[in-house]
Scaffold this motif. Structure first.
Motif, PDB file in Angstrom:
ATOM      1  N   GLY A 185       0.795  -1.234   0.000  1.00  0.00           N
ATOM      2  CA  GLY A 185       0.000   0.000   0.000  1.00  0.00           C
ATOM      3  C   GLY A 185       0.817   1.268   0.000  1.00  0.00           C
ATOM      4  N   ILE A 186       2.031   1.222   0.525  1.00  0.00           N
ATOM      5  CA  ILE A 186       2.849   2.443   0.603  1.00  0.00           C
ATOM      6  C   ILE A 186       3.267   2.877  -0.805  1.00  0.00           C
ATOM      7  CG2 ILE A 186       4.971   3.448   1.514  1.00  0.00           C
ATOM      8  CD1 ILE A 186       4.698   1.266   3.787  1.00  0.00           C
ATOM      9  N   GLY A 187       3.880   1.953  -1.530  1.00  0.00           N
ATOM     10  CA  GLY A 187       4.291   2.261  -2.896  1.00  0.00           C
ATOM     11  C   GLY A 187       3.103   2.459  -3.817  1.00  0.00           C
ATOM     12  N   GLU A 188       2.013   1.732  -3.557  1.00  0.00           N
ATOM     13  CA  GLU A 188       0.833   1.852  -4.408  1.00  0.00           C
ATOM     14  C   GLU A 188       0.211   3.241  -4.293  1.00  0.00           C
ATOM     15  OE1 GLU A 188       1.889  -2.273  -4.217  1.00  0.00           O
ATOM     16  OE2 GLU A 188       1.629  -0.840  -2.591  1.00  0.00           O
ATOM     17  N   LEU A 189       0.282   3.833  -3.105  1.00  0.00           N
ATOM     18  CA  LEU A 189      -0.192   5.211  -2.946  1.00  0.00           C
ATOM     19  C   LEU A 189       0.673   6.163  -3.776  1.00  0.00           C
ATOM     20  CD1 LEU A 189      -1.964   7.371  -1.673  1.00  0.00           C
ATOM     21  CD2 LEU A 189      -0.534   7.263   0.380  1.00  0.00           C
ATOM     22  N   SER A 190       1.971   5.923  -3.795  1.00  0.00           N
ATOM     23  CA  SER A 190       2.859   6.737  -4.639  1.00  0.00           C
ATOM     24  C   SER A 190       2.561   6.527  -6.117  1.00  0.00           C
ATOM     25  CB  SER A 190       4.328   6.385  -4.363  1.00  0.00           C
ATOM     26  OG  SER A 190       4.672   6.702  -3.031  1.00  0.00           O
ATOM     27  N   ASP A 191       2.237   5.278  -6.493  1.00  0.00           N
ATOM     28  CA  ASP A 191       1.840   5.009  -7.881  1.00  0.00           C
ATOM     29  C   ASP A 191       0.614   5.846  -8.254  1.00  0.00           C
ATOM     30  OD1 ASP A 191       3.825   3.055  -7.969  1.00  0.00           O
ATOM     31  OD2 ASP A 191       2.429   1.378  -7.748  1.00  0.00           O
ATOM     32  N   ALA A 192      -0.368   5.860  -7.357  1.00  0.00           N
ATOM     33  CA  ALA A 192      -1.607   6.594  -7.634  1.00  0.00           C
ATOM     34  C   ALA A 192      -1.332   8.091  -7.766  1.00  0.00           C
ATOM     35  CB  ALA A 192      -2.632   6.325  -6.533  1.00  0.00           C
ATOM     36  N   ALA A 193      -0.465   8.613  -6.909  1.00  0.00           N
ATOM     37  CA  ALA A 193      -0.131  10.045  -6.983  1.00  0.00           C
ATOM     38  C   ALA A 193       0.575  10.361  -8.305  1.00  0.00           C
ATOM     39  CB  ALA A 193       0.738  10.437  -5.794  1.00  0.00           C
ATOM     40  N   SER A 194       1.479   9.478  -8.733  1.00  0.00           N
ATOM     41  CA  SER A 194       2.179   9.685 -10.005  1.00  0.00           C
ATOM     42  C   SER A 194       1.213   9.612 -11.181  1.00  0.00           C
ATOM     43  CB  SER A 194       3.278   8.635 -10.200  1.00  0.00           C
ATOM     44  OG  SER A 194       4.294   8.802  -9.247  1.00  0.00           O
ATOM     45  N   ALA A 195       0.281   8.665 -11.122  1.00  0.00           N
ATOM     46  CA  ALA A 195      -0.699   8.517 -12.203  1.00  0.00           C
ATOM     47  C   ALA A 195      -1.604   9.745 -12.286  1.00  0.00           C
ATOM     48  CB  ALA A 195      -1.527   7.258 -11.982  1.00  0.00           C
ATOM     49  N   LEU A 196      -1.989  10.286 -11.133  1.00  0.00           N
ATOM     50  CA  LEU A 196      -2.817  11.495 -11.137  1.00  0.00           C
ATOM     51  C   LEU A 196      -2.027  12.688 -11.690  1.00  0.00           C
ATOM     52  CD1 LEU A 196      -5.569  12.668 -10.520  1.00  0.00           C
ATOM     53  CD2 LEU A 196      -4.839  13.018  -8.159  1.00  0.00           C
ATOM     54  N   ASP A 197      -0.755  12.794 -11.321  1.00  0.00           N
ATOM     55  CA  ASP A 197       0.106  13.834 -11.909  1.00  0.00           C
ATOM     56  C   ASP A 197       0.110  13.738 -13.429  1.00  0.00           C
ATOM     57  OD1 ASP A 197       0.880  14.797  -9.435  1.00  0.00           O
ATOM     58  OD2 ASP A 197       2.783  13.696  -9.388  1.00  0.00           O
ATOM     59  N   TRP A 198       0.204  12.500 -13.924  1.00  0.00           N
ATOM     60  CA  TRP A 198       0.279  12.259 -15.365  1.00  0.00           C
ATOM     61  C   TRP A 198      -0.984  12.757 -16.069  1.00  0.00           C
ATOM     62  CZ3 TRP A 198      -2.503   9.347 -18.879  1.00  0.00           C
ATOM     63  CH2 TRP A 198      -1.884   9.103 -20.108  1.00  0.00           C
ATOM     64  N   VAL A 199      -2.158  12.401 -15.523  1.00  0.00           N
ATOM     65  CA  VAL A 199      -3.415  12.869 -16.134  1.00  0.00           C
ATOM     66  C   VAL A 199      -3.490  14.385 -16.087  1.00  0.00           C
ATOM     67  CG1 VAL A 199      -5.932  12.766 -16.059  1.00  0.00           C
ATOM     68  CG2 VAL A 199      -4.630  10.789 -15.385  1.00  0.00           C
ATOM     69  N   GLN A 200      -3.121  14.951 -14.940  1.00  0.00           N
ATOM     70  CA  GLN A 200      -3.241  16.402 -14.793  1.00  0.00           C
ATOM     71  C   GLN A 200      -2.265  17.158 -15.692  1.00  0.00           C
ATOM     72  OE1 GLN A 200      -2.873  16.634 -10.533  1.00  0.00           O
ATOM     73  NE2 GLN A 200      -5.079  16.561 -10.222  1.00  0.00           N
ATOM     74  N   SER A 201      -1.190  16.498 -16.099  1.00  0.00           N
ATOM     75  CA  SER A 201      -0.259  17.156 -17.024  1.00  0.00           C
ATOM     76  C   SER A 201      -0.936  17.404 -18.374  1.00  0.00           C
ATOM     77  CB  SER A 201       1.012  16.318 -17.206  1.00  0.00           C
ATOM     78  OG  SER A 201       0.748  15.152 -17.967  1.00  0.00           O
ATOM     79  N   PHE A 202      -1.924  16.564 -18.720  1.00  0.00           N
ATOM     80  CA  PHE A 202      -2.688  16.764 -19.955  1.00  0.00           C
ATOM     81  C   PHE A 202      -3.877  17.689 -19.739  1.00  0.00           C
ATOM     82  CE2 PHE A 202      -0.676  12.641 -20.590  1.00  0.00           C
ATOM     83  CZ  PHE A 202      -0.103  12.814 -21.835  1.00  0.00           C
ATOM     84  N   HIS A 203      -4.336  17.760 -18.511  1.00  0.00           N
ATOM     85  CA  HIS A 203      -5.550  18.522 -18.207  1.00  0.00           C
ATOM     86  C   HIS A 203      -5.314  19.465 -17.023  1.00  0.00           C
ATOM     87  CE1 HIS A 203      -8.015  16.273 -21.017  1.00  0.00           C
ATOM     88  NE2 HIS A 203      -7.364  15.210 -20.624  1.00  0.00           N
ATOM     89  N   PRO A 204      -4.354  20.379 -17.171  1.00  0.00           N
ATOM     90  CA  PRO A 204      -4.079  21.290 -16.051  1.00  0.00           C
ATOM     91  C   PRO A 204      -5.257  22.205 -15.725  1.00  0.00           C
ATOM     92  CG  PRO A 204      -2.899  21.996 -18.027  1.00  0.00           C
ATOM     93  CD  PRO A 204      -3.489  20.655 -18.334  1.00  0.00           C
ATOM     94  N   GLU A 205      -6.170  22.344 -16.678  1.00  0.00           N
ATOM     95  CA  GLU A 205      -7.331  23.227 -16.469  1.00  0.00           C
ATOM     96  C   GLU A 205      -8.557  22.455 -15.977  1.00  0.00           C
ATOM     97  OE1 GLU A 205      -7.244  26.779 -17.713  1.00  0.00           O
ATOM     98  OE2 GLU A 205      -5.176  26.201 -17.341  1.00  0.00           O
ATOM     99  N   ALA A 206      -8.354  21.204 -15.573  1.00  0.00           N
ATOM    100  CA  ALA A 206      -9.508  20.368 -15.189  1.00  0.00           C
ATOM    101  C   ALA A 206     -10.387  21.072 -14.166  1.00  0.00           C
ATOM    102  CB  ALA A 206      -9.020  19.038 -14.616  1.00  0.00           C
ATOM    103  N   SER A 207     -11.713  20.992 -14.394  1.00  0.00           N
ATOM    104  CA  SER A 207     -12.647  21.690 -13.512  1.00  0.00           C
ATOM    105  C   SER A 207     -12.709  21.040 -12.134  1.00  0.00           C
ATOM    106  CB  SER A 207     -14.041  21.699 -14.140  1.00  0.00           C
ATOM    107  OG  SER A 207     -14.448  20.382 -14.463  1.00  0.00           O
ATOM    108  N   THR A 208     -12.534  19.736 -12.085  1.00  0.00           N
ATOM    109  CA  THR A 208     -12.560  19.025 -10.802  1.00  0.00           C
ATOM    110  C   THR A 208     -11.929  17.648 -10.988  1.00  0.00           C
ATOM    111  OG1 THR A 208     -13.978  18.398  -8.937  1.00  0.00           O
ATOM    112  CG2 THR A 208     -14.841  17.973 -11.121  1.00  0.00           C
ATOM    113  N   THR A 209     -11.618  16.990  -9.876  1.00  0.00           N
ATOM    114  CA  THR A 209     -10.979  15.674  -9.917  1.00  0.00           C
ATOM    115  C   THR A 209     -11.741  14.716  -9.007  1.00  0.00           C
ATOM    116  OG1 THR A 209      -8.809  16.651 -10.365  1.00  0.00           O
ATOM    117  CG2 THR A 209      -8.826  14.416  -9.480  1.00  0.00           C
TER     118      THR A 209
END
Length: 218
Positions: free
Chosen positions: A78-102
């Motif tokens: 779970g420790i590394g998996e939480l970091s995986d999730a944070a990295s994956a969210l960073d990745w999506v947000q890099s394409f959608h920095p203007e996202a209205s909500t998450t």
């Protein structure tokens, strides 16, 4: 749904991504059940959640945690998996920095990781937690829980005890400024094998309410 490779903390993470159809579209990330119990991003419930958010015009991502499928690394409790999730969210947000909500949605182990991510990422305004394993993992980090969401449980869940989930819901409901919805699906087991329609009906009803411009929950 194109296959994507996301740079993760331990190497590549394998994912599937549906880009948003319009600027400022919201973002949703779906997290899969426990890798040691065979959980992957191709889990039936994960795929249904992915399709639901995609249909609603979200930029939607599901991915395999480290050590699952083509994702590099090994299971990290779970420790590394939480970091995986944070990295994956960073990745999506890099394409959608203007996202209205998450939004974040998860099933089982993925629900536990998703609710931890809430504490790290204030931009997450809504969550869907299906069978959060409150009898197996510590949820005391939700102090306070920063956003409103829904917790859905099967009445006959043989893995995650409904009583433990009810206690978690009761605790979260003592907090001000958030609203926790809680649905119990009659007769459903942990995998909602014969109750998938009822499960997704609960999800859709909740999203209809939350995504309405006049929703009382922000």
């Amino acid at each position: 749904m194109p296959e994507v490779i996301i740079p993760g903390p331990e190497g590549r993470l394998e994912g599937r991504f549906a880009p948003a159809p319009r600027p400022r579209a919201p973002v949703a990330m779906i997290l899969h059940p426990h890798p040691n119990a065979g959980g992957t991003m191709n889990n039936r419930i994960v795929q249904e959640l992915y399709k639901t958010f995609q249909r609603r015009g979200f930029a939607t991502l599901r991915f395999n945690f480290r050590g699952v499928g083509k994702s590099q690394g090994t299971f990290d409790n779970g420790i590394g998996e939480l970091s995986d999730a944070a990295s994956a969210l960073d990745w999506v947000q890099s394409f959608h920095p203007e996202a209205s909500t998450t939004w974040v949605a998860g099933f089982g182990f993925g629900a536990w990781i998703g609710m931890q991510l809430l504490m790290r990422r204030p931009e997450i305004r809504g969550f869907i937690s299906i069978a959060p394993p409150a009898n197996m993992f510590d949820f005391t980090f939700l102090a306070p829980c920063p956003s409103s969401g829904i917790i859905i449980q099967g009445e006959n869940d043989e893995v995650v005890t409904p009583g433990a989930v009810q206690k978690l819901v009761d605790k979260l409901r003592t907090q001000k400024h958030i609203t926790i919805h809680h649905d119990t699906i009659p007769q459903a087991n942990h995998f909602f094998e014969h109750e998938m329609d009822q499960l997704m009906g609960s999800v859709d009803k909740y999203l209809d309410m939350r995504l309405d411009p006049n929703s009382p929950i922000r």
